[in-house]
Write a protein that holds these residues in place. Structure first.
Motif, PDB file in Angstrom:
ATOM      1  N   UNK A 326       0.859  -1.200   0.000  1.00 56.54           N
ATOM      2  CA  UNK A 326       0.000   0.000   0.000  1.00 56.54           C
ATOM      3  C   UNK A 326       0.890   1.243   0.000  1.00 56.54           C
ATOM      4  N   UNK A 327       0.619   2.189  -0.907  1.00 60.18           N
ATOM      5  CA  UNK A 327       1.441   3.401  -1.000  1.00 60.18           C
ATOM      6  C   UNK A 327       0.704   4.567  -0.351  1.00 60.18           C
ATOM      7  N   UNK A 328       1.347   5.188   0.641  1.00 64.19           N
ATOM      8  CA  UNK A 328       0.753   6.343   1.315  1.00 64.19           C
ATOM      9  C   UNK A 328       1.068   7.634   0.584  1.00 64.19           C
ATOM     10  N   UNK A 329       0.496   8.731   1.072  1.00 68.01           N
ATOM     11  CA  UNK A 329       0.681  10.002   0.355  1.00 68.01           C
ATOM     12  C   UNK A 329       2.101  10.556   0.480  1.00 68.01           C
ATOM     13  N   UNK A 330       2.910   9.999   1.420  1.00 68.55           N
ATOM     14  CA  UNK A 330       4.314  10.428   1.518  1.00 68.55           C
ATOM     15  C   UNK A 330       5.219   9.520   0.700  1.00 68.55           C
ATOM     16  N   UNK A 331       4.640   8.500   0.038  1.00 68.28           N
ATOM     17  CA  UNK A 331       5.422   7.611  -0.803  1.00 68.28           C
ATOM     18  C   UNK A 331       5.876   6.341  -0.111  1.00 68.28           C
ATOM     19  N   UNK A 354       1.320  -4.926   8.873  1.00 67.69           N
ATOM     20  CA  UNK A 354       2.568  -5.680   9.054  1.00 67.69           C
ATOM     21  C   UNK A 354       3.733  -4.707   9.264  1.00 67.69           C
ATOM     22  N   UNK A 355       3.400  -3.435   9.402  1.00 71.95           N
ATOM     23  CA  UNK A 355       4.351  -2.351   9.702  1.00 71.95           C
ATOM     24  C   UNK A 355       5.342  -2.094   8.574  1.00 71.95           C
ATOM     25  N   UNK A 356       6.281  -3.032   8.337  1.00 73.76           N
ATOM     26  CA  UNK A 356       7.259  -2.852   7.256  1.00 73.76           C
ATOM     27  C   UNK A 356       7.835  -4.221   6.890  1.00 73.76           C
ATOM     28  N   UNK A 357       8.585  -4.253   5.783  1.00 75.58           N
ATOM     29  CA  UNK A 357       9.091  -5.538   5.283  1.00 75.58           C
ATOM     30  C   UNK A 357      10.194  -6.107   6.165  1.00 75.58           C
ATOM     31  N   UNK A 358      10.908  -5.255   6.903  1.00 73.01           N
ATOM     32  CA  UNK A 358      11.921  -5.747   7.846  1.00 73.01           C
ATOM     33  C   UNK A 358      11.253  -6.537   8.967  1.00 73.01           C
ATOM     34  N   UNK A 411      11.509   1.335  -6.797  1.00 75.42           N
ATOM     35  CA  UNK A 411      11.381   1.802  -5.418  1.00 75.42           C
ATOM     36  C   UNK A 411      12.747   2.014  -4.776  1.00 75.42           C
ATOM     37  N   UNK A 412      12.818   2.968  -3.866  1.00 71.82           N
ATOM     38  CA  UNK A 412      14.023   3.209  -3.075  1.00 71.82           C
ATOM     39  C   UNK A 412      13.906   2.375  -1.799  1.00 71.82           C
ATOM     40  N   UNK A 413      14.817   1.409  -1.617  1.00 68.99           N
ATOM     41  CA  UNK A 413      14.783   0.524  -0.448  1.00 68.99           C
ATOM     42  C   UNK A 413      15.814   1.010   0.565  1.00 68.99           C
ATOM     43  N   UNK A 414      15.328   1.561   1.696  1.00 69.41           N
ATOM     44  CA  UNK A 414      16.223   2.085   2.730  1.00 69.41           C
ATOM     45  C   UNK A 414      16.375   1.111   3.895  1.00 69.41           C
ATOM     46  N   UNK A 415      15.973  -0.116   3.692  1.00 65.76           N
ATOM     47  CA  UNK A 415      16.047  -1.095   4.772  1.00 65.76           C
ATOM     48  C   UNK A 415      14.707  -1.222   5.463  1.00 65.76           C
ATOM     49  N   UNK A 416      14.502  -0.392   6.487  1.00 67.33           N
ATOM     50  CA  UNK A 416      13.212  -0.440   7.190  1.00 67.33           C
ATOM     51  C   UNK A 416      12.124   0.177   6.311  1.00 67.33           C
ATOM     52  N   UNK A 417      12.441   1.322   5.668  1.00 69.39           N
ATOM     53  CA  UNK A 417      11.450   1.995   4.827  1.00 69.39           C
ATOM     54  C   UNK A 417      11.708   1.737   3.348  1.00 69.39           C
ATOM     55  N   UNK A 419      10.364   3.357  -0.281  1.00 72.56           N
ATOM     56  CA  UNK A 419       9.620   4.541  -0.745  1.00 72.56           C
ATOM     57  C   UNK A 419       9.514   4.601  -2.261  1.00 72.56           C
ATOM     58  N   UNK A 420       8.376   5.117  -2.718  1.00 72.72           N
ATOM     59  CA  UNK A 420       8.221   5.486  -4.121  1.00 72.72           C
ATOM     60  C   UNK A 420       8.627   6.949  -4.223  1.00 72.72           C
ATOM     61  N   UNK A 421       9.679   7.225  -5.022  1.00 74.59           N
ATOM     62  CA  UNK A 421      10.201   8.591  -5.133  1.00 74.59           C
ATOM     63  C   UNK A 421       9.520   9.403  -6.226  1.00 74.59           C
TER      64      UNK A 421
END
Length: 660
Positions: A326-331, A354-358, A411-417, A419-421
């Protein structure tokens, strides 16, 4: 029937009605009640000018409302902080003691405990003994006027003995059995059942036709007061007084001193909730002494002197059927589990965060897994445990997404987050515009989700600011848009110009900044909030580092867009109240002791005269104003040589200032 006989009959009906509907203990057979009720009705029909407004016949009979009007509370109706375990409760108690240290004798503090009802909050305003208004909580400043509906609730007196203006606050609830019956009837009629008793109570209270509300067995339990002239210094005493006005008492309540006593009471309440006829979702802990409450004060959202210690969430076992990104308005891309539907406390749960993929990797969650899911109050359901012993080998691993499920961008994968940039991603653009136009933000009528999606799809809106360049001609011819609808939408967008500053800030969708925080930012900085420093933001009461950083980061990234929107909308900044010149101008003032008017009224009055009113005495304090029985602040002021002013002297100085 004479007028005197009528008055006696009304009093008799009120007594019988209270015994039947509130105490569940009928005093007379139904036919006796009905006979007298019809006689009273007949008298009122013949003599409408003599109708007693507290007569039981006046509970129903008004025409259905076309819509609810907004009404303001006399004093703010606050939300309440929640704690969920012993550690959090202990931390809250420590904060109370820390904030009172040196200002109040901690040993004298008592805590008032009562059940937390799971219903809809309501504020009743009585004037000259009569119920004048019943207002839902709303945003705490104003809510919806549901007076006609409240009058149908038999545990809400139409008339009380107390003649002074008073706000009596409490919870409207529905018994569990009546909730089940109501839902059964709705299902039979092909209507959607209410999700839980709280929704049923709130929905019943907000019926436009009072006759529908009257058919549902709603009950009102008071838990506090707002504006009042009661000269009582304990919440428990205030509520004892309220109960003498024919209001219901809670099934249990207790006054405690020690942490251990509070825990014992919580366990007692927790066990009791299973047998009580109404839904309870926790225990409320409040500082009992009113003067200590005033010292503790408030954060941006909550009173510091009360907390809800929630009951443990109900756990159920279910199966994960799928996981959607699910993509939120902040990406930010968030995984949501689709689960086999399961009922938890009257609510059908089909999704869980599920909070996040980590987190998925840490818990080794897979599609097809049997899991434990919990739901507590309004908290989004979540998966707490994977039952690996049930695995068959057919479960599927959940992969981290590499491309946006909405726009297909990498997508930008920052580990915990993750994001769609892509700033033009429909999920980001569409969701931010929907929020921008929503009721609690700019309230653009006609700009709902489907319309925003349509405008985006047609390429008419790629950014929030594009809304203000739309023309009627752009809309005519779109599906569902004729001349009138196009004109109305353009007009609604145009009407946004000059909107209140706080609505504009709220509409920006800054993380952690909701309606309350937006209002505080506006009052403090106006539109200059975009230039506020971290230190200035942290100086706001209730603003922590997370909120301050969120504002600063949002402005850094979006300053150009914010300034463009300011130029297009020209939000209206709050008017700065003119400060009267007085002996209190620029002075630091502390109040102590019992006074003739409520402390918050005196505080506002002094601030209007230019004073800075604080809670603690120091060498920088200019005046300590004292009433009857002043406490340690008086002694400290004497010790430090701070000027002491008796309350009478303060009133003389205020009067002299207002005459200038």
């Amino acid at each position: 029937m004479t007028y005197e006989e009528y008055k006696k009959a009304v009093e008799k009906l009120k007594k019988w009605s209270y015994a039947y509907y509130v105490l569940d203990n009928p005093l007379v057979p139904d036919e006796v009640y009905d006979k007298l009720y019809r006689e009273v009705e007949q008298f009122e029909k013949e003599h409408p000018e003599l109708i007693d407004p507290s007569s039981p016949t006046q509970r129903i009979g008004e025409e259905p409302a076309k819509e609810f009007v907004k009404a303001k509370h006399l004093t703010k109706m606050w939300s309440m902080e929640d704690v969920f375990n012993e550690k959090e409760l202990k931390e809250w108690l420590k904060r109370v003691e820390k904030n009172l240290a040196g200002k109040y004798d901690i040993e004298k503090i008592d805590y008032y405990l009562e059940p937390k009802f799971d219903g809809a909050s309501l504020n009743l305003i009585y004037e000259n003994g009569l119920l004048k208004h019943a207002i839902t909580r709303g945003n705490g400043i104003e809510g919806e006027d549901v007076t006609l509906n409240a009058k149908t609730i038999h545990s809400i007196p139409l008339k009380i003995e107390h003649k002074d203006l008073i706000e009596i606050r409490g919870e409207v609830v529905i018994p569990k059995d009546d909730f089940e019956k109501l839902n059964s009837e709705r299902v039979k009629r092909g209507e959607t059942p209410f999700a839980n008793p709280r929704n049923a109570a709130a929905g019943s209270l907000r019926q436009l036709d009072p006759r529908i509300t009257a058919r549902r067995k709603l009950v009102f339990y008071p838990w506090g007061v707002g504006y009042n002239t009661l000269n009582l210094n304990r919440l428990s005493e205030i509520l004892d007084f309220v109960y003498t006005q024919n209001f219901l008492k809670p099934p249990k309540r207790k006054i405690c001193k020690k942490y251990e006593e509070i825990l014992d009471t919580y366990e007692d309440f927790k066990e009791f909730r299973e047998h009580f006829s109404m839904m309870l979702d926790g225990m409320v802990v409040k500082v009992d002494q009113v003067d200590a409450q005033e010292i503790l004060g408030y954060t941006v959202k909550y009173p510091r002197w009360m907390v809800a210690y929630k009951f443990p969430a109900i756990e159920k076992m279910t199966t994960i059927l799928d996981v959607k990104a699910q993509v939120g308005r902040t990406g930010v891309v968030t995984p949501v589990a689709i689960v086999e539907p399961v009922e938890i406390e009257g609510v059908i749960v089909e999704r869980a965060t599920l909070h996040n993929y980590s987190e998925i990797e840490r818990k080794d969650i897979r599609i097809g897994d049997k899991v434990i899911i919990i739901r507590s109050g309004d908290v989004i359901p979540e998966i707490t445990k994977v039952l690996k012993e049930y695995r068959t080998g057919k479960e599927k691993k959940i992969e981290r997404p590499k491309f946006c499920p909405v726009c297909g961008s990498e997508l930008l994968d920052e580990g915990i987050l993750i994001k769609c940039q892509n700033l033009s991603c429909p999920a980001r653009v569409v969701n931010s515009i929907i929020y921008f136009a929503s009721k609690q933000c700019l309230n653009i009528e006609g700009l709902g989700e489907s319309t925003v999606k349509l405008l985006y799809k047609k390429g008419l809106v790629k950014d929030v600011s594009d809304l203000f360049y739309l023309k009627k001609e752009d809309l005519i011819g779109l599906p569902g848009f004729a001349q009138k609808k196009a004109e109305n939408l353009i007009k609604a967008i145009e009407n946004v110009k000059g909107v209140e500053c706080w609505r504009f800030i709220n509409a920006l969708g800054i993380e952690h900044i909701g309606e309350v925080a937006s209002k505080v930012l506006c009052e403090k900085f106006g539109l200059g909030f975009i230039n506020a420093t971290k230190e200035e933001l942290l100086s706001i009461e209730g603003f922590g580092p997370e909120m301050a950083e969120s504002v600063l980061e949002f402005v850094r990234v979006n300053r150009e867009k914010i300034e463009k929107l300011m130029d297009l909308i020209k939000p209206r900044e709050p008017k700065k109240e003119e400060i009267k010149e007085s002996p209190f101008t620029g002075k630091t003032v502390v109040l102590t002791g019992a006074m003739k008017k409520p402390r918050n009224e005196i505080k506002e009055m002094l601030e209007h005269l230019g004073a800075h009113v604080t809670n603690s005495v120091s060498k920088k304090t200019d005046f300590v104003i004292y009433g009857e029985d002043p406490g340690s602040k008086y002694d400290k002021a004497k010790q430090l040589g701070v000027t002491l002013l008796p309350e009478e002297k303060m009133w003389e100085m205020i009067e002299a200032s207002t005459k200038k």
